[in-house]
Design a protein around this motif. Structure first.
Motif, mmCIF file in Angstrom:
data_model
loop_
_atom_site.group_PDB
_atom_site.id
_atom_site.type_symbol
_atom_site.label_atom_id
_atom_site.label_comp_id
_atom_site.label_asym_id
_atom_site.label_seq_id
_atom_site.Cartn_x
_atom_site.Cartn_y
_atom_site.Cartn_z
ATOM 1 N N TYR A 95 0.838 -1.200 0.000
ATOM 2 C CA TYR A 95 0.000 0.000 0.000
ATOM 3 C C TYR A 95 0.873 1.250 0.000
ATOM 4 O O TYR A 95 1.923 1.299 0.648
ATOM 5 C CB TYR A 95 -0.871 0.046 1.256
ATOM 6 C CG TYR A 95 -2.092 -0.835 1.219
ATOM 7 C CD1 TYR A 95 -3.295 -0.389 0.674
ATOM 8 C CD2 TYR A 95 -2.059 -2.113 1.769
ATOM 9 C CE1 TYR A 95 -4.426 -1.184 0.676
ATOM 10 C CE2 TYR A 95 -3.186 -2.920 1.766
ATOM 11 C CZ TYR A 95 -4.362 -2.450 1.225
ATOM 12 O OH TYR A 95 -5.478 -3.254 1.222
ATOM 13 N N THR A 114 -12.031 10.607 3.809
ATOM 14 C CA THR A 114 -11.324 9.331 3.743
ATOM 15 C C THR A 114 -9.974 9.549 3.072
ATOM 16 O O THR A 114 -9.798 10.476 2.277
ATOM 17 C CB THR A 114 -12.126 8.281 2.948
ATOM 18 O OG1 THR A 114 -12.317 8.755 1.617
ATOM 19 C CG2 THR A 114 -13.465 8.004 3.596
ATOM 20 N N LEU A 139 -9.894 4.524 2.549
ATOM 21 C CA LEU A 139 -9.783 3.990 3.895
ATOM 22 C C LEU A 139 -9.870 5.124 4.909
ATOM 23 O O LEU A 139 -9.555 6.278 4.597
ATOM 24 C CB LEU A 139 -8.452 3.249 4.081
ATOM 25 C CG LEU A 139 -8.186 2.041 3.167
ATOM 26 C CD1 LEU A 139 -6.777 1.516 3.385
ATOM 27 C CD2 LEU A 139 -9.206 0.938 3.410
ATOM 28 N N PRO A 143 -4.216 0.372 6.377
ATOM 29 C CA PRO A 143 -4.739 -0.816 5.678
ATOM 30 C C PRO A 143 -4.747 -2.052 6.564
ATOM 31 O O PRO A 143 -3.966 -2.177 7.515
ATOM 32 C CB PRO A 143 -3.760 -0.988 4.514
ATOM 33 C CG PRO A 143 -3.125 0.343 4.328
ATOM 34 C CD PRO A 143 -3.048 0.950 5.688
ATOM 35 N N THR A 161 -9.126 -5.371 0.578
ATOM 36 C CA THR A 161 -10.439 -4.829 0.898
ATOM 37 C C THR A 161 -10.661 -3.605 0.027
ATOM 38 O O THR A 161 -9.915 -2.628 0.123
ATOM 39 C CB THR A 161 -10.534 -4.433 2.375
ATOM 40 O OG1 THR A 161 -10.077 -5.514 3.184
ATOM 41 C CG2 THR A 161 -11.964 -4.100 2.745
ATOM 42 N N GLY A 171 -15.154 3.912 4.141
ATOM 43 C CA GLY A 171 -13.982 3.196 3.655
ATOM 44 C C GLY A 171 -14.379 1.954 2.884
ATOM 45 O O GLY A 171 -15.543 1.553 2.823
ATOM 46 N N THR A 173 -15.161 -1.759 1.847
ATOM 47 C CA THR A 173 -15.838 -2.766 2.680
ATOM 48 C C THR A 173 -16.143 -4.071 1.950
ATOM 49 O O THR A 173 -16.922 -4.885 2.454
ATOM 50 C CB THR A 173 -17.153 -2.195 3.243
ATOM 51 O OG1 THR A 173 -17.981 -1.762 2.152
ATOM 52 C CG2 THR A 173 -16.904 -1.027 4.182
ATOM 53 N N HIS A 223 -11.346 -7.788 5.312
ATOM 54 C CA HIS A 223 -10.147 -7.415 6.052
ATOM 55 C C HIS A 223 -9.207 -8.620 6.210
ATOM 56 O O HIS A 223 -9.635 -9.753 6.309
ATOM 57 C CB HIS A 223 -10.513 -6.883 7.437
ATOM 58 C CG HIS A 223 -11.177 -5.539 7.395
ATOM 59 N ND1 HIS A 223 -11.322 -4.758 8.516
ATOM 60 C CD2 HIS A 223 -11.727 -4.834 6.372
ATOM 61 C CE1 HIS A 223 -11.932 -3.636 8.193
ATOM 62 N NE2 HIS A 223 -12.192 -3.661 6.892
#
Length: 479
Positions: A95, A114, A139, A143, A161, A171, A173, A223
Motif C-alpha cells: 500500500y 477518507t 480507507l 490498511p 479490501t 472506507g 468494505t 479485512h
C-alpha cells in the motif's frame, strides 16, 4: 516532495526528535537543525548499498546484504507481501498513501473524509523491478492487509479490501481480487455483504442461529485477506465484521473463505480473522492461521477464544485447533509450510520475545524462544528454504523499547534468522540509528535460494516535520 504534510503523529514526532537529539549530542552539535551548518539534518540515500553483521551466537548463514529501494514515495511500504514468482524472480505488492482525499456520507451523519491509498504491484525482470498501480481504495485508517499469489500460468492475483462504503461504515468494505491480464488489471468482488449460510463445521450452524443469524448479515468484509491456490483454483480467506458498528462488531466477527468457486464460513461469530495467513501443503492440504484477541469462552469449542488458531483441510476433512494461547502479538503472523511441516512465528508482546512452533505429522512441537534480546520479534515473516529450514525476518527493539510500546530509531534493527541443526543462526540485516527498519516485513527465497526481505523503512524529517517512509528490498547470500 511537498512539505509539512500531516503524516506524523505527536508520538511519532516525539520519538524521532528524541532520536535526533541523541545523534546530535554524539556529534557535538549545538542544535538538531543546525548540524552540518545548512541543509537537511538527515539525508539518507539508498541506491544499492551493502550491510549486515553477525548476531551473537552465529552468522546466520551469510552476513552480507545488499539493499535497493522498491518505492521511495514519502509515505509508502505498508503491509508489503513479497513472493517468488513461478519463474523464480521476485514480485511484491504493498500500500502507498496518496495526498488525495475522498468523502463518505453515512445516513444521519456529517460527511467524513477518507484517505485514498494505492495498491502497488512490482515484479523483477532481469534483476530490475518495475511497478504499477493495481487500484485505489478509500480507507479511514491504516490498511488491513493485502495478499499476492500466482495462477498456473504465472499471472499475478492481488486480494484486498476494496469497493464502496457500506451503509454503516466509511472506507472500502468488500472482499476483492484483482488479476492482471494483458496490459491491465481486472477487478472482481468476491463478497460484499457476508451473507454466507454454508458453514464448514456443522456445530457452527446452531450457534449462528442463536446469535440472531448475525454471521449471515452485514456489509463489512474482506479485512486481512490471505490468497492462495489449491489444485489450480484460487482460495481466499478474509474477515467478516458484519455491519461494522456496535461495541461487539470486532468481537463477533467471522472468518470466511472463497473456496472451490463458492463462499463458506470457516469460523462463526467468535472474533477471529486478524492477520490471516494461508499455507498449502502436500496433496492439496490447506492450512489457515488467524489471530483472535478477544478473551471469551466459546460456546462451540468450549475453550477461550484468544490466541492463534489454525484451520486445516486434510484428506478431505476439516479440523480446527488453537495452537497458541495469547492475547497480543503485534502486527502479523509468520506462517508457512514445507512438505508435511507447518511453521508458526509470532511476537509474544507480553514477554517481548520472538517464538516459533512447528507441526509435523499432525503434532505441534513445544514453543521455542528464538530471540529474547530487547523487545524483539515484531512483524515476523516466515519462509522455508529448499532444505526445509525455517527462516524468519523480524524487527528488534533495543532497551528503550523494553520500557514501553515505543521503538526508537536509535535502538531498532532488522534481523534474519534461520534454523540449523545446532540452533537458530541470526544476522543483523540493517541497523541505522537515523531510521526505523522493519515495521512491516515480508520474507521470501528467490529462484537462487537467496533470502530477500521487503520492509518499510522510515525516518523523521525535522525540516518538514514529517515521518518519511519508503519500501526497501534487502537481499542476502544463499545460506
Amino acid at each position: 516532495m511537498s512539505g509539512r504534510l500531516p503524516h506524523a503523529s505527536r508520538i511519532e514526532r516525539t520519538m524521532y526528535l528524541r532520536t535526533l537529539i541523541v545523534i546530535a549530542s554524539v556529534l557535538g552539535c549545538a542544535a538538531v537543525v543546525a548540524c552540518g551548518g545548512s541543509g537537511r539534518p538527515v539525508s539518507i540515500a539508498n541506491t544499492g548499498g551493502v550491510g549486515g553483521s553477525p548476531d551473537p551466537g552465529g552468522d546466520g548463514g551469510g552476513s552480507t546484504w545488499t539493499f535497493a529501494t522498491l518505492d521511495d514515495d514519502e509515505n509508502t511500504g505498508y503491509q508489503p507481501e513479497l513472493r517468488r514468482r513461478p519463474d523464480g524472480a521476485l514480485a511484491a505488492v504493498w500500500y502507498r498513501k496518496t495526498e488525495r482525499f475522498g468523502s463518505c456520507q453515512l445516513p444521519l451523519k456529517e460527511p467524513k473524509p477518507t484517505d485514498i491509498w494505492e495498491i502497488v504491484y512490482a515484479e523483477e525482470v532481469n534483476g530490475v523491478f518495475t511497478s504499477e498501480v493495481v487500484t485505489e481504495v478509500d480507507l479511514v485508517s491504516t490498511p488491513t492487509g493485502v495478499s499476492l499469489a500466482f495462477d498456473d500460468g504465472g499471472a499475478p492475483l492481488v486480494a484486498y479490501t476494496g469497493g464502496p462504503h457500506s451503509e454503516f461504515r466509511c472506507g472500502a468494505t468488500n472482499a476483492m481480487i484483482s488479476r492482471r491480464s494483458g496490459g491491465g488489471w481486472s477487478h472482481e468482488i468476491i463478497d460484499e455483504d457476508g451473507a454466507v449460510p454454508e458453514m464448514i463445521f456443522p456445530e457452527d450452524v446452531a450457534y449462528c442461529a442463536d446469535y440472531q443469524d448475525a454471521c449471515n448479515q452485514g456489509g463489512v468484509v474482506g479485512h486481512w485477506p490471505a490468497l492462495g491456490f489449491v489444485d489450480g483454483a484460487p482460495i481466499l480467506a478474509y474477515r467478516d465484521i458484519h455491519f461494522g458498528f456496535g461495541v461487539d462488531a470486532e468481537e463477533k466477527s467471522d472468518v470466511q473463505l472463497y473456496w472451490q468457486g463458492r463462499l463458506v464460513t470457516a469460523e462463526v461469530t467468535a472474533g477471529g480473522g486478524e492477520f490471516s495467513r494461508l499455507a498449502v501443503g502436500d496433496g492439496g492440504a490447506l492450512h489457515l492461521a488467524h489471530f483472535n484477541r478477544h478473551h471469551a469462552e466459546s460456546e462451540v469449542t468450549g475453550v477461550f477464544t484468544d490466541g492463534i488458531w489454525v484451520i486445516h483441510y486434510e484428506d478431505g476433512e476439516w479440523s480446527r485447533e488453537k495452537v497458541v494461547s495469547i492475547g497480543s502479538i503485534g502486527e502479523r503472523i509468520g506462517f508457512a509450510s514445507f512438505a508435511d511441516e507447518l511453521g508458526l512465528a509470532l511476537f509474544d508482546a507480553k514477554k517481548g520475545q520472538l517464538v516459533y512452533v512447528a507441526r509435523e505429522s499432525g503434532s505441534w512441537s513445544k514453543t521455542q524462544v528464538v530471540d529474547a534480546r530487547g523487545r524483539t520479534g515484531l512483524s515476523p515473516s516466515l519462509a522455508y528454504d529448499e532444505l526445509g529450514r525455517a527462516a524468519i525476518a523480524y524487527q528488534r527493539c533495543g532497551p528503550a523499547g523494553q520500557q514501553g510500546a515505543d521503538c526508537l530509531a536509535v535502538d531498532d534493527s532488522l534481523h534474519f534468522t534461520i534454523q540449523t541443526a545446532t540452533g537458530w543462526k541470526s544476522t543483523t540485516v540493517r541497523s541505522d540509528a537515523r531510521m526505523q527498519e522493519g515495521l512491516y516485513t515480508s520474507l521470501a527465497f528467490d529462484g537462487d535460494e537467496r533470502p530477500a526481505i521487503a520492509f518499510q523503512e522510515s525516518f523523521y524529517d525535522s525540516i518538514d516535520q514529517v515521518v518519511r517512509r519508503r519500501l526497501v528490498l534487502a537481499r542476502g547470500e544463499r545460506p
